[in-house]
Enzyme design. Structure first.
Site, mmCIF file in Angstrom:
data_model
loop_
_atom_site.group_PDB
_atom_site.id
_atom_site.type_symbol
_atom_site.label_atom_id
_atom_site.label_comp_id
_atom_site.label_asym_id
_atom_site.label_seq_id
_atom_site.Cartn_x
_atom_site.Cartn_y
_atom_site.Cartn_z
ATOM 1 N N SER A 148 28.702 41.385 28.433
ATOM 2 C CA SER A 148 28.930 40.012 28.012
ATOM 3 C C SER A 148 29.009 39.052 29.205
ATOM 4 O O SER A 148 28.064 38.975 29.981
ATOM 5 C CB SER A 148 30.198 39.972 27.146
ATOM 6 O OG SER A 148 30.205 38.828 26.345
ATOM 7 N N ASP A 336 23.099 42.356 18.280
ATOM 8 C CA ASP A 336 23.954 41.316 18.846
ATOM 9 C C ASP A 336 23.195 39.999 18.847
ATOM 10 O O ASP A 336 22.047 39.949 19.283
ATOM 11 C CB ASP A 336 24.335 41.706 20.285
ATOM 12 C CG ASP A 336 25.183 40.652 20.977
ATOM 13 O OD1 ASP A 336 25.885 39.900 20.278
ATOM 14 O OD2 ASP A 336 25.154 40.601 22.217
ATOM 15 N N CYS A 339 24.578 37.562 22.865
ATOM 16 C CA CYS A 339 23.873 37.885 24.124
ATOM 17 C C CYS A 339 22.733 38.833 23.761
ATOM 18 O O CYS A 339 22.708 39.996 24.166
ATOM 19 C CB CYS A 339 24.813 38.524 25.140
ATOM 20 S SG CYS A 339 26.149 37.437 25.666
ATOM 21 N N HIS A 393 26.877 44.088 20.102
ATOM 22 C CA HIS A 393 27.270 43.601 21.422
ATOM 23 C C HIS A 393 27.936 44.698 22.261
ATOM 24 O O HIS A 393 27.786 44.734 23.473
ATOM 25 C CB HIS A 393 28.247 42.439 21.194
ATOM 26 C CG HIS A 393 28.612 41.658 22.405
ATOM 27 N ND1 HIS A 393 27.737 40.825 23.057
ATOM 28 C CD2 HIS A 393 29.786 41.554 23.083
ATOM 29 C CE1 HIS A 393 28.354 40.239 24.077
ATOM 30 N NE2 HIS A 393 29.596 40.670 24.111
#
Length: 429
Positions: A148, A336, A339, A393
């Site tokens: 992240s 995700d 990102c 993610h």
């Protein structure tokens, strides 16, 4: 820290450590960390791996207990071994950073960090303190990992370690590579990918796509200004560009933007209550030596302090590391949104370095685990990109075995069939 262990082994017997390092060259900053010695067959000779959670301002305990740490927390507040903890293959460090994150603190507000220079200097000082206390690990291969917002931290931190080694600043750190999972690294490219990804995944309609895309040129211009003039324009870029994301967020409603297959539950979209309860237990706090420091999973103060850093492009420092045979792995779970793999793939493919053309033209290959395709891999020389199937993610949470397998193959130079044959020709990986 030996809570909930069978047979009553002490934390020392298990090679589990936790505590603080006070950072020199700060007013009073103390970074909190966990260190788990390897459970693997090579033990002390396994690589040292540090993990950084993003946020900015989210505690690495999130990863420790929900992703790739040695154990998970059961509902009765006991610890249960994680068969796919990364300590199976590495000597594993988790650090709460920047200062003010998790259990890390300072009595002086001047230790609050606002940019990657401050963050990476603190992390470098932390490593120097760590290897001073554990000199027997300093010779080991060293890898930086995280996810992240660590897509910002990690390239800056890796460059800082590289520079420190080059200038013989302290203990030599045997940096071999870094891996970023579902990171934010090059905002200009990644923000532009939001609408494409959302349209591809059926999250928005074509007319919504066209409407939201009208914001993109302003966002790109704002990011460009941030890159040249700094400060206030970076805040402007943050505000403008996040209109793209918030527009999509409004459309998808209660969907989890970390994993579009799931609903968003709670403020961080996941139920993290077991960890929060566990870290409030008096016995746990005593064994960790954290006193009465208030623990928050993600610190709004740290987040706000880093706002000017958000839209900066951290890809710029990576080519020099690639040219010096530092391995780079960018991996991303395919579900995700925040990102997403598409934005990450685009910046990796557009990065200027000597192997760019060869990387771009290299063919994708299946990444198989237990005879099944677990992802799609593209590699050339020291650079690899892995799109992970059936994950959001947090890849190590959604696909723990695949993530451990990825770490093991990558650190041993066998991530790709192609890269291991290439390695004998040119690069020492």
């Amino acid at each position: 820290m030996a809570t909930g262990k069978s047979g009553g082994s002490s934390a020392e017997d298990l090679g589990h450590h936790a505590g603080y390092y006070r950072l020199p060259n700060t007013h009073d900053a103390r970074l909190f960390y966990f260190f788990f010695e390897s459970r693997g067959s090579k033990g002390e000779d396994d690589p040292v791996v540090i993990w950084l959670t993003g946020g900015p301002g989210c505690s690495s305990e999130l990863a420790l207990f929900y992703e790739n740490g040695p154990f998970h927390i059961a509902d009765n507040m006991s610890l249960v071994w994680n068969d796919f903890g990364w300590d199976q293959e590495s000597n594993l460090i988790y650090v709460d950073q920047p200062t003010g994150t998790g259990f890390s603190y300072s009595s002086n507000p001047r230790d609050t960090r606002h940019d990657e220079a401050g963050v990476s200097n603190d992390l470098y000082a932390f490593l120097q303190a760590f290897f001073t206390e554990h000199p027997n690990f300093a010779k080991n291969d060293f890898y930086i990992t995280g996810e992240s917002y660590a897509g910002h931290y990690i390239p800056a931190f890796a460059s800082r370690v590289y520079k420190g080694n080059k200038n013989s600043e302290g203990i030599h750190i045997n940096l071999k590579g870094f891996a970023i999972g579902n990171g934010l690294t090059d905002p200009a490219i990644q923000y532009k990918a939001y609408t494409d990804y959302s349209l591809d995944m059926g999250l928005i309609t074509k007319s919504q796509f066209n409407r939201i895309n009208k914001i993109v040129p302003t966002c790109e211009l704002a990011i460009k200004l941030c890159g040249t003039s700094g400060t206030i324009s970076c805040l402007g870029a943050y505000v403008v560009c996040n209109l793209i994301f918030s527009s999509i967020e409004t459309i998808i409603g209660k969907k989890n933007y970390y994993d579009i297959r799931k609903p968003c539950v709670g403020s961080l979209c996941y139920d993290l209550s077991n960890m929060e309860k566990f870290l409030q237990l008096k016995s746990v706090r005593e064994s960790l030596g954290v006193g009465d420091i208030q623990f928050v999973s993600c610190s709004p103060t740290v987040y706000q302090a880093m706002l000017l850093d958000w839209m900066r492009n951290l890809e710029v420092g990576i080519p020099e590391l690639l040219e010096n045979d530092i391995k780079v792995l960018i991996y991303a779970g395919e579900y995700d949104l925040i990102c997403n793999w598409l934005g990450n793939s685009r910046w990796v493919n557009s990065m200027e370095w000597s192997g760019k053309e060869a990387f771009v033209s290299s063919s994708e290959e299946p990444f198989t685990v237990d005879g099944k395709e677990a992802g799609i891999l593209k590699s050339y020389g020291p650079l690899s990109f892995l799109k992970v199937h059936d994950a959001g993610h947090m890849v190590p949470m959604d696909q723990p075995k695949v993530a451990l397998e990825m770490l093991m193959r990558w650190t041993s130079g066998n991530l790709s069939n192609a890269s291991s044959s290439f390695q004998r020709l040119d690069f020492t990986m």
